[in-house]
Design an enzyme around this catalytic site. Structure first.
Site, short mmCIF file in Angstrom:
data_model
loop_
_atom_site.label_atom_id
_atom_site.label_comp_id
_atom_site.label_asym_id
_atom_site.label_seq_id
_atom_site.Cartn_x
_atom_site.Cartn_y
_atom_site.Cartn_z
N ARG A 98 12.77 -14.96 -14.09
CA ARG A 98 12.39 -16.04 -13.19
C ARG A 98 11.52 -17.04 -13.95
O ARG A 98 10.73 -16.65 -14.83
CB ARG A 98 11.61 -15.45 -12.02
CG ARG A 98 11.13 -16.44 -10.97
CD ARG A 98 12.26 -17.01 -10.18
NE ARG A 98 11.79 -17.56 -8.89
CZ ARG A 98 12.44 -18.49 -8.21
NH1 ARG A 98 13.57 -19.00 -8.68
NH2 ARG A 98 11.97 -18.91 -7.04
N THR A 104 22.58 -21.93 -6.13
CA THR A 104 22.41 -20.74 -6.96
C THR A 104 23.81 -20.17 -7.20
O THR A 104 24.74 -20.48 -6.50
CB THR A 104 21.53 -19.73 -6.20
OG1 THR A 104 20.26 -20.35 -5.96
CG2 THR A 104 21.34 -18.43 -6.94
N THR A 148 19.77 -19.55 -11.18
CA THR A 148 19.81 -20.84 -10.49
C THR A 148 18.97 -21.90 -11.19
O THR A 148 18.11 -21.59 -12.03
CB THR A 148 19.29 -20.66 -9.05
OG1 THR A 148 19.48 -21.86 -8.31
CG2 THR A 148 17.81 -20.30 -9.04
N LEU A 149 19.23 -23.16 -10.80
CA LEU A 149 18.36 -24.28 -11.12
C LEU A 149 17.56 -24.70 -9.88
O LEU A 149 16.79 -25.65 -9.93
CB LEU A 149 19.19 -25.48 -11.59
CG LEU A 149 19.84 -25.35 -12.97
CD1 LEU A 149 20.93 -26.42 -13.14
CD2 LEU A 149 18.81 -25.48 -14.07
N ASN A 150 17.77 -24.03 -8.78
CA ASN A 150 17.27 -24.30 -7.45
C ASN A 150 18.21 -25.26 -6.74
O ASN A 150 19.26 -24.85 -6.29
CB ASN A 150 15.83 -24.81 -7.43
CG ASN A 150 15.21 -24.68 -6.03
OD1 ASN A 150 15.67 -23.89 -5.22
ND2 ASN A 150 14.18 -25.45 -5.76
N ASP A 176 9.68 -23.60 -4.92
CA ASP A 176 9.70 -22.29 -4.28
C ASP A 176 8.31 -21.69 -4.11
O ASP A 176 8.15 -20.65 -3.47
CB ASP A 176 10.61 -21.33 -5.06
CG ASP A 176 12.07 -21.54 -4.74
OD1 ASP A 176 12.36 -22.33 -3.82
OD2 ASP A 176 12.92 -20.94 -5.41
N SER A 225 14.48 -15.66 -3.08
CA SER A 225 15.30 -14.85 -2.17
C SER A 225 16.48 -14.20 -2.89
O SER A 225 17.26 -13.49 -2.26
CB SER A 225 15.83 -15.73 -1.03
OG SER A 225 14.77 -16.20 -0.24
N GLY A 242 20.22 -19.83 -0.85
CA GLY A 242 18.86 -20.13 -0.44
C GLY A 242 18.27 -19.04 0.43
O GLY A 242 18.37 -17.84 0.14
#
Length: 573
Positions: free
Chosen positions: A105, A382, A400-402, A424, A454, A475
C-alpha cells in the site's frame, strides 16, 4: 434453524416475486466457467492474462505470473494497472500450506500533516486530496512485486518485466474499453502535459479502437527496474522525476520518501464460514476483517434456505453490512500506527452480539447504529487478478491508482501515472471520502502512514487447500462484492460463473440505503424490502470479480471473469 426460517418468511408458498427470481436465476444454468487442468489466470485485461499464462507454461509459478501480470497491466490497463500506485497480494504456498499477505500500500510522505487537506475555515478540500500533488502517496507496486518474487517466486525481476517492456515498446492495440476510458477522463489527463503526450495523439485527438499505442517512456522505466531492481524506480532519475512532478503539482514528496519506501509481509486475517476457512487481507485493508465479520453474522441464519437475493436474505445481509461499515469508520487504520481490534471484530462472540440487535423483519436505521463497544465508494478503477498454478500455489492480488488514471498526473519522462491515494485517509474525521466512506482518528493523516483501504484479495480454503481465489475492484463496494461471490458458492451452491454473474447488493451504513444493480431485483422483492423499512437505490453495476475455483473432486480449475466490464479474460491450460 427451521423455526428461524419460518419467522423470517411468512409463507413458503411460491410468490410472484419468488417465481420471477427463480426464472431469472434458472437461466444461469447455462452459465459455465472456463476450465483447465494445470494452471489458470483470471484478469481484467485479456493481453495481461495471456502474459501470466505464458509465464506458467514456461515454467514459472503463480507468483512469477502475478508479477508479470501486474507489470503488464501498467501498460495495457493504465487506468488501474500501475507502477505509480499500490495494493495488496495474498499468496498461498502449497508446499508449506501457509498463506501470507504482502502489503505494498502507498505511504504518506514525511511532510504529511493531519490537517493538510483543510481550508482556512477548517473544512475538508477535496481538490487538494484528489487532484493536486498533495494527493499522491509514495508508490508501493514496484517494491511489492520485488518482495513477492524474492519470497515466493522463481524468476528474476528482469524476466518478469520482459513482457511488459515488449508491450510498452512495440505498442498495444487500443481496445474499445481503453478508448472509451481515455475519452471519459480527457479533462483530468489533459491537465498534465506528460499524460497528454502519452494518451492522446500529437494533434490532441483521441486514440480509437484498432490504433496502436506505444509508451516508450514507460518502457524505459521498466528497463531501469529490470536492470537495477527497485532502485531503478525509487532512486536516481526516475525518483527525481516523480519528486519533481509531485512538487510541480503543489505537493512535497522527497527523494528520501521514495528511497525509504518498504513493502511488508503480514499475517492475513482468518475466519471460518460453514466449514470453509476464509483468508483475506489484514489492516491497513479493512476488507478481510469485515468480510469475516459479515460472514460471521450471516452464519447464524439459514441463508441457503432463505434463497439467493430473497428479501429475507438481502435484509439480513444489509443489516450485517451496515454494522460492519460503522465499525470500519471508527476502528480501522494502519496497524503500524493504531491498535486495530481485528480479533474482537472477527470473533464469533461479537457476531452473536450483533445478531441480538438485528430485527428479523425490520431495518435498523443507520442513525441509531454506532461502532460496536469492543473489549480489547476505493475507486471503481482498482483492478484484481487471481492465479493458480499446477502445484496448487495461489495468488489473489488487488492494486490501484485510486481514481481512474489516479491523479491524472504523469511524471514527465517516466511514463508513470501517479496515484491519488491520499484521499483514502480521513481528511477530517467524520467527513466522507470520494466513495461516501466515513473515517475517524484511526485513519487520520500521519507521516509515513498507509491509508485505509477496502481492497479484499481473498482465498477460501477447504481442508487446507485453495477452494476459491477471488477479489474485485469497486471502491467501498469491494468488500460486499467479494463477500457475495463467497456466499453464492457456499450458501447457494452456484458454480463460479453463476456466482460471478449473479446480481449484487450493497449497504455501507451511510448513506442509509441498499444499493442494487439495475434490473437485479424483482419489483416484489424491492417492495418487500421497503416494507421492512429499507430504502432502495438502483444504480449501475458493482465490481469486476476475477475468480478461480479449485474443484477437489474433479481436480479441475474452474474460472470466471466478471461480464460487468469488457476486455477481461480467464485463461488456462
Amino acid at each position: 434453524m427451521a423455526a428461524l426460517a419460518c419467522a423470517l418468511s411468512l409463507s413458503l408458498a411460491p410468490t410472484a416475486a419468488f417465481a420471477q427470481e427463480a426464472a431469472i436465476y434458472s437461466s444461469m444454468d447455462a452459465v459455465h466457467p472456463v476450465w483447465a487442468r494445470e494452471a489458470m489466470v483470471s484478469v481484467q485485461e485479456a493481453v495481461a492474462a495471456e502474459v501470466g499464462l505464458q509465464v506458467m507454461k514456461d515454467g514459472g509459478n503463480a507468483v512469477d505470473a502475478a508479477v508479470a501480470v501486474a507489470l503488464a497491466l501498467a501498460v495495457t490497463l493504465p487506468r488501474a494497472g500501475n507502477l505509480g500506485g499500490g495494493g495488496f497480494m495474498l499468496v498461498h504456498d502449497a508446499k508449506s500450506g501457509e498463506t501470507k499477505a504482502i502489503d505494498y500500500r502507498e505511504m504518506a510522505p514525511a511532510s504529511a500533516t493531519r490537517d493538510m487537506y483543510l481550508d482556512a475555515e477548517g473544512n475538508a478540500d477535496s481538490q487538494l486530496s484528489r487532484y493536486s500533488g498533495l494527493a499522491v502517496g509514495v508508490p508501493g507496486t514496484v517494491a511489492g512485486m520485488k518482495l513477492a518474487l524474492d519470497t515466493y517466486g522463481t524468476m528474476t525481476l528482469a524476466q518478469a518485466a520482459a513482457p511488459a517492456i515488449r508491450l510498452a515498446e512495440d505498442g498495444i492495440t487500443v481496445t474499445a474499453d481503453l478508448a472509451d476510458s481515455l475519452k471519459a477522463l480527457e479533462k483530468r489527463l489533459k491537465a498534465s502535459p506528460a499524460s497528454t503526450s502519452i494518451f492522446f495523439k500529437e494533434d490532441g485527438s483521441f486514440y480509437e479502437p484498432g490504433d496502436v499505442l506505444k509508451q516508450p517512456d514507460l518502457a524505459a522505466t521498466l528497463k531501469k527496474i529490470a536492470a537495477e531492481g527497485p532502485d531503478g524506480f525509487y532512486k536516481g532519475e526516475v525518483a527525481e522525476r516523480i519528486s519533481a512532478a509531485v512538487a510541480d503539482a503543489g505537493g512535497a514528496m522527497s527523494l528520501e520518501d521514495l528511497a525509504g519506501y518498504k513493502a511488508v509481509i503480514r499475517d492475513p486475517v482468518k475466519g471460518s464460514y460453514r466449514g470453509y476457512d476464509i483468508v483475506s487481507m489484514p489492516p491497513p485493508s479493512s476488507g478481510g476483517t469485515h468480510i469475516i465479520q459479515i460472514l460471521n453474522v450471516m452464519e447464524g441464519y439459514p441463508i441457503g434456505f432463505l434463497g439467493h437475493n430473497s428479501s429475507d436474505t438481502i435484509h439480513l445481509m444489509a443489516e450485517a453490512m451496515k454494522r460492519a461499515y460503522a465499525d470500519r469508520s471508527d476502528y480501522l487504520g494502519d496497524p503500524d500506527f493504531v491498535d486495530v481490534p481485528v480479533a474482537a471484530l472477527t470473533s464469533k462472540a461479537y457476531a452473536e452480539k450483533i445478531r441480538e440487535g438485528i430485527s428479523l423483519n425490520r431495518a435498523t436505521p443507520s442513525a441509531s447504529i454506532k461502532p460496536g463497544d469492543l473489549a480489547p465508494y476505493e475507486s471503481d478503477q482498482t483492478t484484481h487478478f487471481s492465479i493458480v498454478d499446477k502445484d496448487g500455489n495461489a495468488v489473489s492480488n488487488t492494486y490501484t491508482l485510486n481514481f481512474s488514471y489516479g491523479s491524472g498526473i504523469t511524471a514527465a519522462g517516466t511514463g508513470v501515472l501517479l496515484n491519488n491515494e491520499m484521499d483514502d485517509f480521513s481528511a477530517k474525521p467524520g467527513v466522507p471520502n470520494a466513495y461516501g466512506l466515513i473515517g475517524g482518528d484511526a485513519n487520520a493523516v500521519e507521516p509515513r502512514k498507509r491509508p485505509l483501504s477496502s481492497m479484499s484479495p481473498t482465498i477460501v480454503l477447504k481442508d487446507g487447500k485453495p477452494y476459491l481465489v477471488t477479489g474485485s475492484p469497486g471502491g467501498s463496494r469491494i468488500i460486499t462484492t467479494t463477500l457475495q461471490v463467497i456466499s453464492n458458492m457456499i450458501d447457494h451452491g452456484m458454480n463460479v460463473a453463476e456466482a460471478t454473474y449473479a446480481s449484487r447488493i450493497h449497504h455501507q451504513w451511510l448513506p442509509d440505503e441498499i444499493r442494487v444493480e439495475k434490473g437485479g431485483l424483482s419489483r416484489d422483492t424491492v417492495a418487500a424490502l421497503e416494507e421492512k423499512g429499507h430504502t432502495i437505490s438502483v444504480n449501475s453495476v458493482m465490481g469486476s470479480t476475477q475468480s478461480i475455483h479449485v474443484d477437489a473432486e474433479s481436480g479441475l480449475l474452474l474460472g470466471a471473469s466478471d461480464p460487468r466490464r469488457t476486455g477481461s479474460a480467464t485463461v488456462g491450460y
